[in-house]
Scaffold this motif. Structure first.
Motif, PDB file in Angstrom:
ATOM      1  N   PHE A 238       0.712  -1.151   0.087  1.00 17.26           N
ATOM      2  CA  PHE A 238      -0.268   0.005   0.014  1.00 17.26           C
ATOM      3  C   PHE A 238       0.880   1.396  -0.059  1.00 17.26           C
ATOM      4  CE2 PHE A 238      -3.406  -2.926   1.243  1.00 17.26           C
ATOM      5  CZ  PHE A 238      -4.306  -2.577   0.636  1.00 17.26           C
ATOM      6  N   ALA A 239       2.053   1.054   0.549  1.00 18.83           N
ATOM      7  CA  ALA A 239       2.936   2.324   0.575  1.00 18.83           C
ATOM      8  C   ALA A 239       3.450   2.723  -0.865  1.00 18.83           C
ATOM      9  CB  ALA A 239       4.115   2.072   1.637  1.00 18.83           C
ATOM     10  N   ALA A 240       3.931   1.708  -1.644  1.00 22.22           N
ATOM     11  CA  ALA A 240       4.137   1.777  -2.953  1.00 22.22           C
ATOM     12  C   ALA A 240       2.923   2.095  -3.853  1.00 22.22           C
ATOM     13  CB  ALA A 240       4.603   0.385  -3.645  1.00 22.22           C
ATOM     14  N   ALA A 241       1.724   1.705  -3.407  1.00 21.94           N
ATOM     15  CA  ALA A 241       0.611   2.305  -4.244  1.00 21.94           C
ATOM     16  C   ALA A 241       0.268   3.800  -4.022  1.00 21.94           C
ATOM     17  CB  ALA A 241      -0.503   1.473  -3.795  1.00 21.94           C
ATOM     18  N   GLY A 242       0.475   4.313  -2.922  1.00 24.44           N
ATOM     19  CA  GLY A 242       0.347   5.642  -2.521  1.00 24.44           C
ATOM     20  C   GLY A 242       1.167   6.466  -3.072  1.00 24.44           C
ATOM     21  N   LYS A 243       2.570   6.000  -3.441  1.00 23.06           N
ATOM     22  CA  LYS A 243       3.645   6.852  -3.889  1.00 23.06           C
ATOM     23  C   LYS A 243       3.327   6.966  -5.515  1.00 23.06           C
ATOM     24  CE  LYS A 243       7.250   5.465  -0.424  1.00 23.06           C
ATOM     25  NZ  LYS A 243       8.436   4.807  -0.290  1.00 23.06           N
ATOM     26  N   GLN A 244       3.200   5.577  -6.162  1.00 26.14           N
ATOM     27  CA  GLN A 244       2.680   5.595  -7.236  1.00 26.14           C
ATOM     28  C   GLN A 244       1.571   6.513  -7.891  1.00 26.14           C
ATOM     29  OE1 GLN A 244       2.849   1.747  -9.227  1.00 26.14           O
ATOM     30  NE2 GLN A 244       4.088   1.056  -7.913  1.00 26.14           N
ATOM     31  N   MET A 245       0.561   6.677  -7.261  1.00 21.76           N
ATOM     32  CA  MET A 245      -0.541   7.565  -7.415  1.00 21.76           C
ATOM     33  C   MET A 245      -0.060   8.717  -7.461  1.00 21.76           C
ATOM     34  SD  MET A 245      -4.129   5.663  -6.224  1.00 21.76           S
ATOM     35  CE  MET A 245      -3.358   5.293  -4.289  1.00 21.76           C
ATOM     36  N   VAL A 246       0.461   9.357  -6.324  1.00 24.97           N
ATOM     37  CA  VAL A 246       1.212  10.645  -6.505  1.00 24.97           C
ATOM     38  C   VAL A 246       1.967  10.938  -7.478  1.00 24.97           C
ATOM     39  CG1 VAL A 246       2.528  12.175  -4.789  1.00 24.97           C
ATOM     40  CG2 VAL A 246       0.984  10.960  -4.014  1.00 24.97           C
ATOM     41  N   ASN A 247       2.911  10.265  -7.752  1.00 27.25           N
ATOM     42  CA  ASN A 247       3.998  10.366  -9.106  1.00 27.25           C
ATOM     43  C   ASN A 247       3.080  10.362 -10.172  1.00 27.25           C
ATOM     44  OD1 ASN A 247       6.084  10.513  -7.232  1.00 27.25           O
ATOM     45  ND2 ASN A 247       6.692   8.211  -7.381  1.00 27.25           N
ATOM     46  N   HIS A 248       2.097   9.515 -10.432  1.00 28.55           N
ATOM     47  CA  HIS A 248       1.323   9.466 -11.578  1.00 28.55           C
ATOM     48  C   HIS A 248       0.850  10.985 -11.792  1.00 28.55           C
ATOM     49  CE1 HIS A 248      -1.531   8.461 -14.779  1.00 28.55           C
ATOM     50  NE2 HIS A 248      -2.440   8.964 -14.267  1.00 28.55           N
ATOM     51  N   LEU A 249       0.208  11.763 -10.866  1.00 23.80           N
ATOM     52  CA  LEU A 249      -0.219  13.020 -10.714  1.00 23.80           C
ATOM     53  C   LEU A 249       0.729  14.094 -11.215  1.00 23.80           C
ATOM     54  CD1 LEU A 249      -3.003  12.657  -8.258  1.00 23.80           C
ATOM     55  CD2 LEU A 249      -3.597  12.689 -10.796  1.00 23.80           C
ATOM     56  N   ALA A 250       1.851  13.702 -10.359  1.00 22.53           N
ATOM     57  CA  ALA A 250       3.031  14.757 -10.522  1.00 22.53           C
ATOM     58  C   ALA A 250       3.533  14.706 -11.872  1.00 22.53           C
ATOM     59  CB  ALA A 250       4.030  14.542  -9.401  1.00 22.53           C
ATOM     60  N   ASP A 251       3.655  13.626 -12.485  1.00 24.37           N
ATOM     61  CA  ASP A 251       4.250  13.560 -13.542  1.00 24.37           C
ATOM     62  C   ASP A 251       3.319  14.064 -14.691  1.00 24.37           C
ATOM     63  OD1 ASP A 251       6.259  11.785 -12.797  1.00 24.37           O
ATOM     64  OD2 ASP A 251       5.473  10.255 -13.304  1.00 24.37           O
ATOM     65  N   LEU A 252       2.099  14.353 -14.586  1.00 24.36           N
ATOM     66  CA  LEU A 252       1.093  14.953 -15.432  1.00 24.36           C
ATOM     67  C   LEU A 252       1.325  16.532 -15.144  1.00 24.36           C
ATOM     68  CD1 LEU A 252      -1.851  12.489 -15.394  1.00 24.36           C
ATOM     69  CD2 LEU A 252      -0.241  12.784 -17.158  1.00 24.36           C
TER      70      LEU A 252
ATOM     71  N   LYS B   2       8.383  14.471  -1.490  1.00 24.06           N
ATOM     72  CA  LYS B   2       9.543  14.305  -2.051  1.00 24.06           C
ATOM     73  C   LYS B   2       9.515  15.200  -3.659  1.00 24.06           C
ATOM     74  CE  LYS B   2      12.691  10.835  -4.100  1.00 24.06           C
ATOM     75  NZ  LYS B   2      12.876   9.500  -4.266  1.00 24.06           N
ATOM     76  N   ARG B   3       7.955  15.321  -4.217  1.00 19.72           N
ATOM     77  CA  ARG B   3       7.984  15.983  -5.440  1.00 19.72           C
ATOM     78  C   ARG B   3       7.717  17.464  -5.126  1.00 19.72           C
ATOM     79  NH1 ARG B   3       7.163  12.078  -9.728  1.00 19.72           N
ATOM     80  NH2 ARG B   3       7.061  14.019 -10.944  1.00 19.72           N
ATOM     81  N   ASN B   4       7.838  17.797  -3.989  1.00 20.73           N
ATOM     82  CA  ASN B   4       7.430  19.446  -3.550  1.00 20.73           C
ATOM     83  C   ASN B   4       5.769  19.661  -4.175  1.00 20.73           C
ATOM     84  OD1 ASN B   4       9.914  19.789  -2.415  1.00 20.73           O
ATOM     85  ND2 ASN B   4      10.826  19.948  -4.604  1.00 20.73           N
ATOM     86  N   LEU B   5       4.942  18.602  -3.763  1.00 21.78           N
ATOM     87  CA  LEU B   5       3.708  19.050  -3.880  1.00 21.78           C
ATOM     88  C   LEU B   5       2.874  19.623  -2.642  1.00 21.78           C
ATOM     89  CD1 LEU B   5       2.559  15.958  -5.896  1.00 21.78           C
ATOM     90  CD2 LEU B   5       3.819  18.052  -6.923  1.00 21.78           C
ATOM     91  N   SER B   6       1.906  20.467  -3.100  1.00 24.28           N
ATOM     92  CA  SER B   6       0.798  20.906  -2.040  1.00 24.28           C
ATOM     93  C   SER B   6      -0.132  19.781  -1.924  1.00 24.28           C
ATOM     94  CB  SER B   6       0.264  22.182  -2.452  1.00 24.28           C
ATOM     95  OG  SER B   6      -0.804  22.496  -1.294  1.00 24.28           O
ATOM     96  N   ALA B   7      -0.119  19.111  -0.655  1.00 24.23           N
ATOM     97  CA  ALA B   7      -1.159  18.014  -0.476  1.00 24.23           C
ATOM     98  C   ALA B   7      -1.854  17.817   0.920  1.00 24.23           C
ATOM     99  CB  ALA B   7      -0.247  16.491  -0.683  1.00 24.23           C
TER     100      ALA B   7
END
Length: 333
Positions: free
Chosen positions: A160-174, A209-214
């Motif tokens: 689940f930790a990896a899932a949370g990271k991947q979903m954030v990275n998916h949005l950040a990459d967009l 890590k991606r410096n997003l507002s969350a």
């Protein structure tokens, strides 16, 4: 109903010989064993469960501990249950379903009373109070989930930790810079449920890590709760453009409320979720998702428990890697 006596008569052997063939407790010649097995098939004999248990010192029952709580999404829970039942039958095991909240001592009671040979436990907490008991139990136990302190325990779960990271990275990459997690029912976090805590940790670490507002929001099901949650998520000062949703129970209502607000997915708001594939595909707006592999997880839990019957196998932890399926509910800014 065909009896062991009829099988013995058909095969031309004693009843004790048939019993030894069934239990494997004594060496029987291959010719005699083959004759008995052919008679069993020809007559359609099914060993009595009680007699089989006495012969093998096993109940041929797998205990499944899954407390049914009001904050559980029952369709998803039942996917796990059905997978475990089907997988257990492949090993000629029945399943004893224990649905009340099981505190320390429950697993010992099940084993001590010979109610089950092995146990699969769901609804695992991060600081689960049952851990010391489970380590000392004289029977295989597999956790469908992973407590923080899992040393000496066998666990299987989605990462689940990896899932949370991947979903954030998916949005950040967009190109999304302000995102929100709409998480589980508040009681799920209050209880310290492991899967919710691990996904939250993955979400927050990746956003940092991606410096997003969350922002993070727990949400109960129901029209008023979802509307109030979205009022907070979509405050103008937040500037939220991407949602990570970890709450299967609210997905339909969330999409309806976004439509009521004249917000289009993904033009106005990108949405990605963690849920079973069949649910993500069936919504009014099919959602890009990380799959919850309930069938696979249930089958692995049973296989791990069965492998440990009568064998001293080392504890193991299996975390399945999440799989992203794009369905057009997220887009680049």
């Amino acid at each position: 109903m065909i009896t062991i006596k009829e099988v013995a008569h058909h095969a031309g052997v004693s009843m004790s010989t048939v019993s030894y063939v069934l239990s494997g407790k004594r060496s029987i010649s291959e010719e005699t064993k083959r004759r008995v097995e052919q008679s069993i098939v020809a007559l359609g004999y099914h060993p009595n469960a009680g007699a089989r248990a006495l012969a093998s010192n096993r109940s041929q029952v797998l205990g499944l501990v899954v407390p049914l709580r009001s904050d559980h999404n029952m369709p998803v829970i039942m996917q796990f249950v059905s997978s475990i039942v089907a997988s257990a039958r492949d090993f000629d095991y029945d399943v004893l379903l224990l649905t009340k909240e099981a505190g320390p001592g429950e697993a010992h009671r099940i084993v001590a009373r010979s109610m089950a040979d092995a146990i699969v436990m769901m609804d695992v907490e991060s600081a689960d109070p049952r851990v010391p008991e489970l380590r000392a139990l004289d029977a295989p136990v597999v956790l469908l989930g992973m407590p923080d302190d899992h040393e000496g325990l066998s666990c299987v779960d989605l990462d689940f930790a990896a899932a949370g990271k991947q979903m954030v990275n998916h949005l950040a990459d967009l190109g999304h810079r302000s995102i929100a997690l709409i998480g589980s029912h508040p009681s799920v976090y209050d209880r310290g449920t492991s899967y919710a805590a691990r996904l939250l940790d993955g979400f927050q670490s990746a956003a940092s890590k991606r410096n997003l507002s969350a922002s993070v929001h727990s949400c109960a099901p129901g029209y008023d709760s979802v509307a109030a949650c979205l009022d907070d998520v979509l405050r103008p000062d937040r500037g939220t453009t991407g949602l990570v949703v970890h709450n299967e129970a609210i997905l339909g209502q969330l999409l309806l409320d976004l439509r009521r607000r004249s917000l289009d997915v993904p033009t106005d708001l990108s949405v990605i979720t963690l849920c079973p594939d069949d649910l993500a595909e069936s919504l009014a707006v099919p959602l890009t998702s990380m799959a919850v592999p309930a069938q696979e997880l249930g089958a692995i839990a049973v296989e791990m428990a069965m492998a440990r019957l009568g064998q001293e196998l080392a504890p193991e932890v299996r975390l399945l890697q999440p799989r992203l399926t794009e369905r057009g509910s997220t887009t680049a800014l």
